[in-house]
Scaffold this active site. Structure first.
Site: not given
Ligand code: PLP
Length: 385
Positions: A176, A322
């Site tokens: 990220q 997720c």
């Protein structure tokens, strides 16, 4: 459509899409073949590898392509633990991505001692706890650079310094962070670092692991000679070329994306805080990937907000991609001390290079009304818990 879920994935940049299309049309050779149509592909792979290495401030021989960021994380952790059978301890944080947390759980089942370093209310790891957790049997410390749900940036330089003093290797999941803040392996002091193409406007299903020269690590996949025999299998040539192009575009754009995203995120954050009562901003005010905004809307279920926004073609998330679609509540928001009902009221908005000022104006027009209407029909308490 207003897409505010860039931490889940980013749209492919048109320049990257064009490069992928050209490559797919014109090249099909196997990079392991010795004749020209194979060798030219090998060269293109190495070009992409060089571009990525330059971006990370390292050399080409230290980059291994993987099938995803998740695979890079698995490779780093399992590869290091496997190569150091005399050291059976692993340290990570409580707010890692499932790619790391689930790998840690697997290691635990295999008899490895795993320590999960807690974080404070802003999501920053407890450095003193980390120091105390290190022993002569610690093989690896894996701490993410920036968190996917709240954006908090960890003090990795400090982690690396402590690790080095104790002769322990350091891995960082920079999936990220890459493309959003400077990620240079030497200045961070890490031995291993994971990145992924689809978070930087590249294709899905391709990632990379940086492995510092001389690091003892076991291969991830056995087979042919590809990827220095560390990750065998015919290369994802289209993915690799696309990844290289995505990094090239990213570097060419320089600070342009960061400036725009920071400005828009600031406006969105201020607008939400000004226009909507009983909200809580989650994460660190400054030590954060600025384009990641996580808010709790007291008294509401996040899914209701998400679905109401989706009817207006505004796309946000309730946490990490997720855990989307599962009943699990975010382990990250729990780790920063939020009560389960507050966790369940939390929305993540993550901005990207293609967002505009009008996007933000539209969200600031629609969201307050949605929240107000949902609160009218909600039987939960709207006040702070
Ligand atoms: N690590 C972090 C912090 C992430 O945010 C993600 C993706 O959401 C991953 C790892 C996994 O990357 P990939 O989707 O390429 O497997």
């Amino acid at each position: 459509m207003i897409y505010l879920d860039n931490n889940a994935t980013t749209p492919i940049d048109p320049q990257v899409a064009a490069r992928i299309a050209d490559f797919a049309r014109e090249h099909f050779g196997n990079p392991s073949s010795l004749y020209p149509i194979g060798r030219e592909i090998k060269e293109m792979i190495n070009e992409a590898r060089q571009t990525i290495a330059n971006a990370l401030g390292t050399s080409r021989s230290e980059i291994i392509f993987t099938g995803s960021g998740t695979e890079a994380d698995n490779f780093a952790i399992r590869g290091i633990l496997d190569a150091h059978p005399d050291k059976n301890e692993f340290i990570t944080s409580a707010i890692e991505h499932p790619a790391v947390i689930q790998t840690a759980n697997y290691l635990e089942k295999k008899g490895c001692k795993v320590t999960y370093v807690p974080v404070d209310s802003k999501g920053v790891i407890d450095i003193d706890f980390l120091k105390k957790a290190i022993s002569h049997r610690t093989a690896l410390i894996s701490i993410m650079l920036a968190n996917n749900e709240i954006g908090t940036i960890q003090p990795i330089k400090e982690v690396s310094k402590i690790a080095k003093e104790n002769g322990v290797l350091v891995h960082s999941d920079a999936v990220q962070a890459f493309g959003k803040i400077e990620v240079k392996v030497d200045s961070l002091g890490v031995d291993l670092l994971s990145i992924s193409a689809h978070k930087i406007y590249g294709p899905k299903g391709i990632g990379a692991l940086y492995i510092r020269k001389g690091t003892k690590i076991s291969p991830l996949i056995y087979g042919g000679h590809q990827e220095r025999e560390m990750r065998a299998g015919t290369e994802n040539t289209i993915g690799i070329v696309g990844f290289g192009e995505a990094v090239r575009v990213m570097q060419k754009r320089g600070l342009q994306d960061k400036k725009l995203i920071n400005k828009l995120a600031e406006k969105l954050k201020k607008g939400i805080e000004d226009k909507i009562p009983n909200v809580k901003f989650n994460g660190h005010e400054t030590q954060r990937i600025k384009g990641t905004l996580n808010f709790s809307f007291f008294g509401l279920e996040a899914e209701a907000i998400l679905l109401a926004l989706a009817t207006k073609e505004i796309y946000v998330s309730t946490g990490s991609a997720c855990s989307e679609g599962s009943e699990e509540v975010s382990h990250v928001l729990q780790a920063i001390g939020l009560r389960p009902e507050v966790v369940r009221s939390s929305i993540r908005m993550s901005l990207g290079r293609f967002n505009t000022e009008e996007d933000i104006d539209t969200v600031l027009r629609e969201l307050p009304e949605i929240v107000e209407n949902l609160r009218k029909i909600s039987n939960l308490n709207n006040e702070e818990y």
